[in-house]
Scaffold this active site. Structure first.
Site, mmCIF file in Angstrom:
data_model
loop_
_atom_site.group_PDB
_atom_site.id
_atom_site.type_symbol
_atom_site.label_atom_id
_atom_site.label_comp_id
_atom_site.label_asym_id
_atom_site.label_seq_id
_atom_site.Cartn_x
_atom_site.Cartn_y
_atom_site.Cartn_z
ATOM 1 N N LYS A 112 0.818 -1.219 0.000
ATOM 2 C CA LYS A 112 0.000 0.000 0.000
ATOM 3 C C LYS A 112 0.851 1.268 0.000
ATOM 4 O O LYS A 112 0.402 2.319 -0.451
ATOM 5 C CB LYS A 112 -0.957 0.005 1.205
ATOM 6 C CG LYS A 112 -2.110 -0.975 1.029
ATOM 7 C CD LYS A 112 -3.217 -0.717 2.013
ATOM 8 C CE LYS A 112 -4.422 -1.582 1.687
ATOM 9 N NZ LYS A 112 -5.510 -1.445 2.644
ATOM 10 N N LYS A 193 -3.934 -9.223 -5.800
ATOM 11 C CA LYS A 193 -5.226 -9.683 -5.289
ATOM 12 C C LYS A 193 -6.333 -8.694 -5.676
ATOM 13 O O LYS A 193 -6.064 -7.491 -5.848
ATOM 14 C CB LYS A 193 -5.173 -9.904 -3.778
ATOM 15 C CG LYS A 193 -5.116 -8.649 -2.978
ATOM 16 C CD LYS A 193 -5.535 -8.877 -1.530
ATOM 17 C CE LYS A 193 -5.741 -7.527 -0.879
ATOM 18 N NZ LYS A 193 -6.673 -7.491 0.196
ATOM 19 N N LYS A 196 -10.779 -3.807 -3.114
ATOM 20 C CA LYS A 196 -11.824 -2.795 -3.285
ATOM 21 C C LYS A 196 -11.257 -1.401 -3.501
ATOM 22 O O LYS A 196 -11.936 -0.541 -4.028
ATOM 23 C CB LYS A 196 -12.821 -2.824 -2.120
ATOM 24 C CG LYS A 196 -12.229 -2.567 -0.751
ATOM 25 C CD LYS A 196 -13.334 -2.499 0.284
ATOM 26 C CE LYS A 196 -13.190 -3.511 1.400
ATOM 27 N NZ LYS A 196 -11.989 -3.385 2.230
HETATM 28 N N1 AQP Z 1 -8.889 -10.778 -3.046
HETATM 29 C C1 AQP Z 1 -9.273 -11.357 -1.927
HETATM 30 N N2 AQP Z 1 -9.492 -12.698 -1.871
HETATM 31 C C2 AQP Z 1 -9.902 -13.285 -0.730
HETATM 32 N N3 AQP Z 1 -10.128 -12.610 0.428
HETATM 33 C C3 AQP Z 1 -9.928 -11.282 0.418
HETATM 34 N N4 AQP Z 1 -10.072 -10.332 1.355
HETATM 35 C C4 AQP Z 1 -9.754 -9.131 0.835
HETATM 36 N N5 AQP Z 1 -9.414 -9.262 -0.454
HETATM 37 C C5 AQP Z 1 -9.519 -10.589 -0.750
HETATM 38 C C6 AQP Z 1 -10.518 -10.573 2.710
HETATM 39 O O1 AQP Z 1 -11.613 -9.714 2.963
HETATM 40 C C7 AQP Z 1 -11.564 -9.305 4.329
HETATM 41 C C8 AQP Z 1 -11.718 -7.823 4.428
HETATM 42 O O2 AQP Z 1 -10.573 -7.164 4.151
HETATM 43 P P1 AQP Z 1 -10.359 -5.657 4.613
HETATM 44 O O3 AQP Z 1 -11.476 -4.820 4.171
HETATM 45 O O4 AQP Z 1 -10.070 -5.595 6.059
HETATM 46 O O5 AQP Z 1 -9.076 -5.246 3.881
HETATM 47 P P2 AQP Z 1 -8.200 -5.950 2.850
HETATM 48 O O6 AQP Z 1 -7.795 -7.295 3.286
HETATM 49 O O7 AQP Z 1 -7.076 -5.001 2.559
HETATM 50 O O8 AQP Z 1 -9.230 -6.045 1.619
HETATM 51 P P3 AQP Z 1 -9.307 -5.167 0.323
HETATM 52 O O9 AQP Z 1 -10.562 -5.488 -0.388
HETATM 53 O O10 AQP Z 1 -8.040 -5.305 -0.449
HETATM 54 O O11 AQP Z 1 -9.449 -3.722 0.898
HETATM 55 P P4 AQP Z 1 -8.544 -2.454 0.672
HETATM 56 O O12 AQP Z 1 -8.467 -2.311 -0.817
HETATM 57 O O13 AQP Z 1 -9.282 -1.342 1.320
HETATM 58 O O14 AQP Z 1 -7.233 -2.707 1.302
HETATM 59 C C9 AQP Z 1 -10.285 -9.859 4.919
HETATM 60 O O15 AQP Z 1 -10.571 -11.041 5.625
HETATM 61 C C10 AQP Z 1 -9.455 -10.169 3.714
HETATM 62 O O16 AQP Z 1 -8.536 -11.195 3.953
#
Ligand code: AQP
Length: 329
Positions: A112, A193, A196
């Site tokens: 990030k 990955k 969002k």
């Molecule tokens: N691509 C993915 N595949 C499987 N699991 C995923 N998770 C996130 N992306 C994937 C799981 O979703 C949960 C929520 O995650 P978060 O919102 O706490 O942040 P993150 O892991 O950083 O997810 P994002 O979507 O990538 O959010 P941003 O872009 O805001 O950083 C977690 O259990 C994560 O493992």
């Protein structure tokens, strides 16, 4: 006593199919057999800049998506992290137990922060707050996607460190990660990955994307060279990723998918995949619209925070006493 489960999702954008398959589907399963706490982790979302109006909207949207996906607020406590101030206070105490080197090793921080001129300190220390989120409830199990494994390892180390220094207190939590779909990859690049907060909306399927947008995104998803629909994450990462999504949305195995499209090439596979994703998301989207228009979310979050606050406040008081803070009179 049923085991206790804690997990959270950041309201940092529109939830994706990755969040759903990697995390939320397991939340729904676990609520039947465990004591479950699911939160919208708004304090984590502000580790990167958020527009206030968008943050408010996304916080409600994530809570509504939890319910639309099948989380029952009568079975599981659903709440916003910032409504339970003990998270932030224990987060600070956990930060003081965390080494810089541990935080520097976190791959999510490196990803990030990469290429950014200035990076907020909150993004750097966020894993200590995540540890507090879990430990404040002495959770046994944490359902997460694969990307959160390293943060959970740190949580386990911090719990052990606290127990060694101040006497056994924290439960050492275990990760609960799906076998297939633990890391759903980006539609435009299977090396990253699905996320969002990716600025390219074609890279993810949002849970609230309209059917035609889902069809378009899947038809344009990058595919490996060749035409065989085969599960081989190292050799065919793009197709393997689409197969994992298919398996989850259609409720079939990877072998069945490979058999179904033998000799047919990617076109037929992608077309059917899009229909399975649309069919899996349509009922969720309909429930989501009902919940949002009912205006219930505020009350659900209020009740959830009330239910969990007593546990969180007790943990915080115990931890402060063990660390040597003078109790207020
Ligand atoms: N691509 C993915 N595949 C499987 N699991 C995923 N998770 C996130 N992306 C994937 C799981 O979703 C949960 C929520 O995650 P978060 O919102 O706490 O942040 P993150 O892991 O950083 O997810 P994002 O979507 O990538 O959010 P941003 O872009 O805001 O950083 C977690 O259990 C994560 O493992």
């Amino acid at each position: 006593m049923p085991k206790r489960v804690l997990s959270g999702i950041q309201p940092s954008g529109q939830l994706t199919l990755g969040n759903y398959i990697g995390a939320i589907q397991n939340f729904v399963k676990l609520q039947e057999t465990h004591e479950c706490f699911f939160m919208v982790v708004d304090l984590h979302a502000v580790t990167v800049p958020q527009e206030p109006a968008a943050l408010r909207e996304q916080t409600e949207a994530v809570a509504a998506l939890f319910i639309a996906a099948g989380i029952d607020p009568a079975k599981a406590s659903v709440f916003a992290q910032s409504h339970v101030p003990a998270h932030a206070e224990l987060g600070w105490l956990m930060t003081t137990l965390t080494y810089m080197g541990e935080l520097e090793r976190m791959t999510q921080f490196k990803d990030k922060a990469a290429g950014k001129e200035s990076v907020g300190a909150g993004l750097f220390v966020y894993p200590a707050l995540m540890a507090a989120d879990i430990l404040v409830y002495n959770a046994d199990l944490v359902p997460v996607g694969d990307d959160q494994k390293q943060h959970l390892e740190l949580t386990r180390d911090l719990a052990q460190r606290f127990n060694t220094r101040f006497g056994d207190y924290f439960t050492i939590p275990e990760p609960y990660i799906p076998k297939i779909g633990a890391r759903i990859m980006s539609l435009d690049d299977a090396a990253k990955k699905m996320s969002k907060s990716n600025p390219n909306p074609a890279s993810f399927i949002a849970l609230l994307d309209p059917p035609d947008m889902i069809r378009k995104k899947i038809s344009r998803a990058t595919t490996d060279s060749g035409r065989e629909v085969a599960f081989d994450p190292a050799g065919k990462p793009e197709i393997s990723n689409l197969m994992s999504i298919y398996a989850h949305c259609a409720g079939v195995t990877l072998e069945e998918i490979a058999g179904r499209y033998e000799g047919q090439g990617y076109g037929a596979f992608k077309k059917d995949l899009a229909e399975h994703v649309v069919a899996a998301l349509e009922p969720l989207q309909a429930r989501y619209r009902e919940i949002r228009s009912s205006g219930e979310i505020g009350d659900i979050l209020k009740r959830g925070a009330e239910r969990v606050s007593a546990i969180a406040n007790q943990t915080l008081a115990d931890v402060k006493e063990r660390m040597g803070f003078l109790a207020p009179r």
